[in-house]
Design an enzyme around this catalytic site. Structure first.
Site, PDB file in Angstrom:
ATOM      1  N   THR A  87      -0.568   1.519   6.542  1.00 47.69           N
ATOM      2  CA  THR A  87      -0.343   0.341   5.709  1.00 47.69           C
ATOM      3  C   THR A  87      -0.221  -0.861   6.620  1.00 47.69           C
ATOM      4  OG1 THR A  87       1.143  -0.762   4.170  1.00 47.69           O
ATOM      5  CG2 THR A  87       2.155   0.809   5.673  1.00 47.69           C
TER       6      THR A  87
ATOM      7  N   GLY B 184      -5.315  -4.629   7.143  1.00 50.08           N
ATOM      8  CA  GLY B 184      -6.372  -3.633   7.167  1.00 50.08           C
ATOM      9  C   GLY B 184      -7.486  -3.865   8.163  1.00 50.08           C
TER      10      GLY B 184
ATOM     11  N   THR C 103       0.842  -1.197   0.000  1.00 42.38           N
ATOM     12  CA  THR C 103       0.000   0.000   0.000  1.00 42.38           C
ATOM     13  C   THR C 103       0.875   1.243   0.000  1.00 42.38           C
ATOM     14  OG1 THR C 103      -1.739  -1.131   1.217  1.00 42.38           O
ATOM     15  CG2 THR C 103      -1.690   1.268   1.401  1.00 42.38           C
TER      16      THR C 103
END
Lengths: 337, 337
Positions: free
Chosen positions: A252, A255, A201
């Protein structure tokens, strides 16, 4: 005598110049930028010298570019989008080109952006055909009455807004195709898949000359994700948050933990309500709360004074920053490396 | 003498009974529940006596039912799902049957649930064929590694989990079809549509006998919504949040503002970090911050002591609650009505 006079004159001139320069410096509002390209099991053994150099080159180049744009007075919103677009176009990161593949072999991209002055925000989730998800997130923020759009509807909106649309295969790289094959083979063999924890990410946070804090994040999510899974990146408060009263954060990592723990907004809430620094607040959340529950990852954070914090609880995090005092960091592994 | 003795004996017995009862009451952990059925321009003029009575009947019946389940020792998670399912099945509310229609004349339903003990959470966004979106949210929380699933992927997951799937038209009511026709006619005539601000989102928050706080929310979103818009209900921290360290909150209102202001988690952050009551925290956010920016709506909140707060900045909010002391409220308009 002439010489002594000249020397004295020169000394006075230098002193005056110094006073003027420090005055100008003090008058110049601070700017700051931090970039991440993902956190995970990044060790020197796992990364070749060539890869190491390639990551450092792009991170260093983009942090300098973003910093220069901020010094030039560019709006934080534009700088965040510009730098994230460069990261989306790089196959090194899990965003845009180089994004991971879903279980069905597609790319479903998520992105969000938020501006701390107005608390305006925009996000897209599960878009497959928008070339730049972060540009789509900005369009949602600026040109729709909504904050979060998902799936084909988000794509239709991006298309109406004149954003560049592409075939989903544009984002595919050999490396990610191989990663999906390995993941599916492990799943189907009944082996718990070794999760690709090199979460790539990308995110950028900035403080601009207007004193505005902006945060943006863009990602392909997790390899082999299913069922229209939405991670933390497009969830305002989880992976992306900005508030001029406290800080701007882009995250990041794994999640689901970042959503449950409201990582980005919790860091800012601690700054705002407990009066602690972003370094302390970010450490409490990333090295404290998340470690307790096994939530791998990291954040980049910047506050209104130009302080930068970049804690992570994994072996490494691709990162770069230039803080309000001009201190520059480009790093991958633990502190000081 | 016999009579006096009996009287004395009876008085002592009553005293002892009172002591035992108050002891038992003190020992019994408090339970509490609050329910909302949406906030908006609810005035006595706009609601017929029959509608008024119908709303009060279902709100009163369900708050009593949920309270009894909690007293029986049912888990908060189950009580929240049971009561929200009853609200989803009622055509009176904008959730499940009776949900509003999108621009395309479909129902796209969102729901979320969160439990304060574990910070586990589940959410679905944009589902069209799951009979009970809140049940789907619970399945995401309990049976998937994810927190948030969207669109057809979320439906595939719900189907795999054995949840009841239905045709989208099951949710359609004449009232909502008419509302969409009016909305589209106004839009297409270039008139700024009178937004249907009777947001009928439903939500439940509880404190159960185990001391666990749980919040759940279910909604059809906004009439005429487009582009796969996701509102605040399924966004953990915006419309739904629970944390045993602070409180459980479910919100209803103009979702975009509730996302940008992180309404549910901000209320809990103020309780946790500033040490203020949920009444003060919820008032600061709903009657302060949101009013300043024009963010219409309200919340229900409960804390670990069984205190309940239900502020709203609109004319009314369909609501009912029984707090930890047994105080019961069923109301629609301003305080005390």
């Amino acid at each position: 005598m002439k010489r002594a006079y000249t020397g004295l004159s020169s000394a006075i001139f230098s002193l005056l110049l110094g006073l003027v320069a420090s005055h100008v410096y003090a008058q110049q509002p601070p700017v700051a930028i931090a970039i991440h390209g993902g956190a995970g099991t990044l060790t020197r053994d796992a990364i070749t010298p060539e890869q190491d150099a390639a990551y450092r080159e792009i991170l260093g180049r983009l942090v300098d570019l973003g910093h220069q744009k901020l010094l030039n007075g560019d709006a934080g919103l534009d700088v965040v989008v510009d730098i994230i677009q460069a990261l989306e176009e790089s196959p090194l990161f899990n965003a845009g080109v180089g994004a991971v593949l879903t279980w069905e072999g597609q790319h479903e991209l998520d992105a969000a952006i938020m501006e701390g002055y107005s608390l305006r925000a925009g996000a897209v989730a599960g878009v497959k055909t928008v070339r730049s998800p972060i540009a789509a997130a900005r369009a949602v923020m600026l040109a729709s009455p909504h904050v979060m759009l998902a799936g084909p509807g988000a794509e239709a909106f991006a298309n109406e807004q004149g954003l560049q649309m592409v075939d989903n295969s544009v984002f595919t790289t050999e490396r990610r195709s191989q990663a999906l094959l390995r993941y599916k083979a492990q799943q189907q063999a009944g082996i718990t898949p070794v999760v690709d924890t090199k979460f790539g990410t990308v995110g950028v946070v900035v403080l601009d000359t207007a004193g505005n804090l902006v945060a943006g994040t863009s990602t392909g999510g997790m390899t082999g994700k299913r069922w229209g899974r939405i991670g933390d990146a497009p969830v305002i408060g989880a992976g992306t948050y900005a508030n001029n009263a406290s800080c701007a954060v882009s995250a990041t990592g794994h999640g689901e933990y970042f959503i449950r723990h409201q990582v980005a907004s919790d860091i800012c809430a601690r700054v705002q309500y407990l009066g602690v620094s972003i370094a302390i607040a970010a450490n409490q959340v990333i090295l404290g709360d998340l470690v307790e529950v096994g939530g791998d990852g990291g954040v980049i954070a910047v506050d209104a004074q130009g302080n930068v914090a970049m804690p992570f609880n994994t072996e490494g995090m691709y990162r770069a920053s230039i803080d309000g005092l001009g201190n520059r960091i480009v790093a991958i592994y633990g502190e000081g490396e």
